[in-house]
Design a protein around this motif. Structure first.
Motif, PDB file in Angstrom:
ATOM      1  N   PHE A  54      -4.007   5.666  -6.762  1.00 26.66           N
ATOM      2  CA  PHE A  54      -4.620   5.971  -5.474  1.00 26.66           C
ATOM      3  C   PHE A  54      -5.700   4.951  -5.139  1.00 26.66           C
ATOM      4  O   PHE A  54      -5.750   4.418  -4.035  1.00 26.66           O
ATOM      5  CB  PHE A  54      -5.208   7.377  -5.493  1.00 26.66           C
ATOM      6  N   TRP A  55      -6.576   4.677  -6.096  1.00 24.56           N
ATOM      7  CA  TRP A  55      -7.671   3.747  -5.820  1.00 24.56           C
ATOM      8  C   TRP A  55      -7.174   2.318  -5.666  1.00 24.56           C
ATOM      9  O   TRP A  55      -7.715   1.544  -4.880  1.00 24.56           O
ATOM     10  CB  TRP A  55      -8.733   3.847  -6.915  1.00 24.56           C
ATOM     11  N   ARG A  62      -8.646  12.759  -1.764  1.00 26.78           N
ATOM     12  CA  ARG A  62      -7.880  12.940  -2.996  1.00 26.78           C
ATOM     13  C   ARG A  62      -8.745  13.484  -4.117  1.00 26.78           C
ATOM     14  O   ARG A  62      -8.560  13.158  -5.284  1.00 26.78           O
ATOM     15  CB  ARG A  62      -7.248  11.607  -3.409  1.00 26.78           C
ATOM     16  N   ALA A  74       0.830  -1.208   0.000  1.00 26.10           N
ATOM     17  CA  ALA A  74       0.000   0.000   0.000  1.00 26.10           C
ATOM     18  C   ALA A  74       0.862   1.255   0.000  1.00 26.10           C
ATOM     19  O   ALA A  74       0.474   2.293  -0.564  1.00 26.10           O
ATOM     20  CB  ALA A  74      -0.921  -0.002   1.223  1.00 26.10           C
ATOM     21  N   THR A 102     -15.981   5.226   1.892  1.00 25.35           N
ATOM     22  CA  THR A 102     -15.419   5.397   0.554  1.00 25.35           C
ATOM     23  C   THR A 102     -15.564   6.842   0.088  1.00 25.35           C
ATOM     24  O   THR A 102     -14.666   7.390  -0.568  1.00 25.35           O
ATOM     25  CB  THR A 102     -16.102   4.444  -0.442  1.00 25.35           C
ATOM     26  N   PHE A 156      -6.990   4.885   5.900  1.00 28.98           N
ATOM     27  CA  PHE A 156      -7.836   3.894   5.243  1.00 28.98           C
ATOM     28  C   PHE A 156      -7.930   2.590   6.025  1.00 28.98           C
ATOM     29  O   PHE A 156      -8.691   1.706   5.655  1.00 28.98           O
ATOM     30  CB  PHE A 156      -7.339   3.639   3.824  1.00 28.98           C
ATOM     31  N   VAL A 164      -5.216  -1.549   0.820  1.00 31.89           N
ATOM     32  CA  VAL A 164      -5.361  -1.371   2.268  1.00 31.89           C
ATOM     33  C   VAL A 164      -6.574  -2.138   2.781  1.00 31.89           C
ATOM     34  O   VAL A 164      -6.539  -2.731   3.865  1.00 31.89           O
ATOM     35  CB  VAL A 164      -5.467   0.119   2.641  1.00 31.89           C
ATOM     36  N   GLN A 165      -7.653  -2.149   2.002  1.00 27.98           N
ATOM     37  CA  GLN A 165      -8.841  -2.884   2.443  1.00 27.98           C
ATOM     38  C   GLN A 165      -8.566  -4.386   2.506  1.00 27.98           C
ATOM     39  O   GLN A 165      -9.095  -5.094   3.375  1.00 27.98           O
ATOM     40  CB  GLN A 165     -10.028  -2.598   1.521  1.00 27.98           C
ATOM     41  N   PHE A 174      -5.997   2.205  -2.190  1.00 26.11           N
ATOM     42  CA  PHE A 174      -7.131   2.133  -1.268  1.00 26.11           C
ATOM     43  C   PHE A 174      -7.636   0.707  -1.145  1.00 26.11           C
ATOM     44  O   PHE A 174      -7.898   0.211  -0.044  1.00 26.11           O
ATOM     45  CB  PHE A 174      -8.254   3.051  -1.760  1.00 26.11           C
ATOM     46  N   GLU A 198      -2.366   8.451   4.505  1.00 25.11           N
ATOM     47  CA  GLU A 198      -3.457   7.823   3.768  1.00 25.11           C
ATOM     48  C   GLU A 198      -3.583   6.343   4.135  1.00 25.11           C
ATOM     49  O   GLU A 198      -4.695   5.838   4.331  1.00 25.11           O
ATOM     50  CB  GLU A 198      -3.234   7.987   2.257  1.00 25.11           C
ATOM     51  N   ALA A 203     -12.798   8.786   1.320  1.00 26.16           N
ATOM     52  CA  ALA A 203     -11.591   8.576   0.517  1.00 26.16           C
ATOM     53  C   ALA A 203     -11.599   9.454  -0.721  1.00 26.16           C
ATOM     54  O   ALA A 203     -10.567   9.998  -1.128  1.00 26.16           O
ATOM     55  CB  ALA A 203     -11.494   7.104   0.111  1.00 26.16           C
ATOM     56  N   LEU A 243       0.346   5.000  -1.737  1.00 24.70           N
ATOM     57  CA  LEU A 243      -0.248   5.967  -0.814  1.00 24.70           C
ATOM     58  C   LEU A 243       0.793   6.540   0.123  1.00 24.70           C
ATOM     59  O   LEU A 243       1.839   5.939   0.360  1.00 24.70           O
ATOM     60  CB  LEU A 243      -1.356   5.303   0.019  1.00 24.70           C
TER      61      LEU A 243
END
Length: 283
Positions: free
Chosen positions: A136-137, A128, A78, A121, A90, A143-144, A140, A86, A124, A82
């Motif tokens: 970036f996505w 950004r 991640a 979300t 997240f 991280v999830q 994200f 961030e 998030a 990020l």
């Protein structure tokens, strides 16, 4: 609760150490492997092979494989996409996953948690809003993946401890053995031997992360998991966020768009408020 508070303070520095000194320069599969290998060595002498029932042994290995073996694969990468704040921010969805997974194991399901995830979300997006990009996505979502692995491991360990009288220090080595198996396979498949640590500082950070943040940290954290309620556990998973961001900004003098970061944070914590409302008022 004091177990979780202590480890929160301990882990607050780990995010910045990885983001500042390792990400982008050291192969992250090796970083994860070395951290888990050192932690495994710490607990190997304490293992009581004969006294641990085989089902418990294999369940502990599975939990370790998920909670840190697979989680580190997501978590370390991640930082490629990020910033440290961030990544920290997240992780805010981890309590939602803990509560949801605990409900699923208890054979309950609440679709309202989808609303919580959508609100988070949105936060998030706000963070950004000026510079949305595919990386970036992707970060994200990575991280999830880490959040889900960490949450699942905690829930499974808590349920295992409720079913068996664990002598934690005598069986926790199996937790790291399971994680080591996953991490070793990941490094064998995806690792880059040309990007091993090249400075004493990088090696020193990896040793600290392995012996202190991982070995000591995960042992104390998972023991603390068995001593608190699921609700308290969910809350403590988010205390790390402000602590980690504060360390990153104050000690490493990192800058951030405080307006968008603050607004996005507020929206994400609103998601947690909605989740808390569901938990306390609608059950």
């Amino acid at each position: 609760m004091h177990h979780l508070i202590f480890v929160t303070l301990l882990w607050a520095f780990s995010f910045s150490l990885i983001g500042v000194y390792l990400a982008g320069s050291v192969d992250l599969w090796f970083a994860a492997l070395s951290r888990i290998a050192l932690a495994t060595l710490v607990f190997l002498p304490f293992i009581r092979w004969q006294q641990t029932a085989r089902p418990v042994m294999f369940r502990l290995m599975t939990i370790g494989a998920i909670q840190i073996g697979a989680m580190y694969g997501f978590y370390y990468h991640a930082f490629v996409f990020l910033t440290v704040p961030e990544v920290l921010l997240f992780t805010v969805m981890t309590p939602v996953y803990i509560t949801l997974l605990n409900d699923l194991f208890a054979k309950r399901f609440n679709a309202r948690y989808l609303l919580v995830a959508l609100i988070a979300t949105l936060g998030a997006v706000v963070i950004r809003l000026t510079t949305p990009n595919p990386d970036f996505w992707l970060g994200f979502m990575v991280v999830q993946g880490a959040n889900l692995c960490f949450a699942l491991g905690q829930v499974l360990y808590k349920r295992l401890a409720e079913q068996h009288a664990l002598v934690h220090h005598q069986c926790f080595g199996f937790f790291f053995i399971g994680a080591l198996a996953v991490s070793s396979l990941s490094f064998a498949l995806f690792g880059d031997l040309n990007r091993l640590p090249s400075t004493q500082l990088q090696w020193g950070i990896l040793i600290y992360l392995g012996l202190i943040a991982s070995a000591l940290g995960y042992f104390i954290w998972n023991k603390g998991v068995t001593l608190v309620s699921v609700g308290a556990l969910a809350v403590m998973n988010n205390v790390l966020i402000p602590a980690g961001i504060l360390v990153n900004i104050l000690i490493w003098n990192r800058t951030a768009d405080l307006v968008s970061l603050g607004l996005g944070s507020a929206i994400i914590f609103l998601a947690l408020g909605v989740n808390h409302y569901f938990d306390t008022r609608l059950r």
